[in-house]
Design a protein around this motif. Sequence first.
Motif: not given
Length: 597
Positions: A501-515
Amino acid sequence: MSETTQQSKGAKASIQKFGSYLSSMVMPNIGAFIAWGIFAALFIPTGYLPNEALNEVGGAMQVYLLPLLIAYAGGNLVYGQRGAVVGTIATMGVIGGSNVPMFIGAMMMGPLGGWLIKKFDEQFQDKVPSGFEMLVNNFSSGILGFLLAILGFYAVGPIVSALTHWMAVGVENIIEMGILPLANVLIEPAKVLFLNNAINHGILTPLGNLQVGELGKSILFLLETNPGPGLGVLLAFALFGRGSAKSSSWGAMLIHFLGGIHEIYFPYVMTNPLLFIAVIAGGVVGSFVFGLFNVGLTGPASPGSIVAILGVTARGDHLGVVAGVLAAALVSFLVSAVILRFSQSTNDDFEAQKKATQAAKAESKGQSVALDAEEQSDEVPTFDEIDQIIFACDAGMGSSAMGASLLRKKAKEINLNKKITNSAINNLSDDAKTLVITQEELTTRARRQAPSSTHISVENFLDGDRYDAILAEMQAKSEGVTSEVAPEKQATVQQQLQEAADVDFSNIKEITFAYDGKVGASTMAASQLRNQFTQAGIQTPVTAKPVSELHDSQQQLVIVEAPLDAQMKAYANQSMWVSYANLLDESNYQALIDALK
């Protein structure tokens, strides 16, 4: 609920059930109708390649092949192979006793023959002496078919001929009076209420076939299948809609216009009842233009795709057909745009409207719809527990075929070698090694048809994210992976949520779930997050990848299971990393959603 309302709902359910039954006789044989339409387009005297000998082949298909196929399908629906044989024999009687193609007669005699032989077996099957079963079975179906053929020749055939001639004259008079476009005042709203099969295959297709026999083409094939009204509504949502309705409309346009799956635009119309005016106006104008150009099709277009329509358009009529489709789309778009721009209602919660549409569809079939797909679904099986996957719907074509195709592609990506097909619900076999996928409102019917099979409900046959989740859960269960949080991890969960919740996500353009190795929970979590993003109107792409395929980017957020983050960060050390003890807990991602809205 008032008695009048109950009667109205009952009548609508009866119409839908009747239409579904008619559709189940015609739809499996659409390929034969299209083949006949091609014969008509090419070889009739006014066709592209006039040929008297080959035109006789087309004529024989119309008189004999098509009615017999319909009768066979109708008898099979009632009582399998024995019903199909008796119904087909009976239909030969009505063919011989009439002077018009016996499509309607086949729809009557096929099921009648199946029903009568079924009742005969129920009465006498247990009374047949041992060793005489085959003798009795063969002679009973032969004798009953013979008697029904005589009845059809002397009674049913002449009556249906007169009725068919009367209906054909009525249609011709309506066309000559120029009031045929008014039929769309009833057709368009009935389509959105899921009565499209009853109208198209129960009424318009048989009458259109008669016109083709006389004129070489029929405008009736264009009334219900015209994709223009739906295209106009979807285009208006793409330009003036909001939220998930706007973002999903472009894909829906392709599926509707090119794929011919008209059901996909129904939820958009249901979001605002005023949009019924748009599709009615588009349908009326489209049919008016068709009549103005005097165009028609040589056979039924199924599915209602512009590709299928142009493929069976009569020679020289392509310009008029395209003009009618575009005119319908333009009028529907303009009316829809005005309604969407100035309507006081808000359409942001498109997902809720989709639920309402599902309920309306279920109601039209006399069924109840569950509040959640999982309430109707069985537990997802492991790969070893099933031999095949079947997508089942009313007719076994259209959207279920597209759903099966979509799942086959996804199964191929994970090397899943299982048979994946589509089928009509009435044709399902009871098999414990089969996974049946149906839309929510059809699951109850599918269970009754195949009670031993595993049943999974979906809202939409074209929901790729849902299939990602199903396959991922199947793979996770097959590999022994559990989505529950281990007890030793529980103490750190709250701390990880607070850190995220404390992380700044505002500049994120893509999200990857890594395995690393096993894809189960990561793929399921990616699918869940995509669904959350869709509901929130967020366009940021979400994928699941092996850690070895990650690329390094400061605008990428990588999400992993807590035990793996330390050893995996080396693959993309410039990216932002977040770890959770349970990837499938949707509350994990609320801070991310709030930041990206």
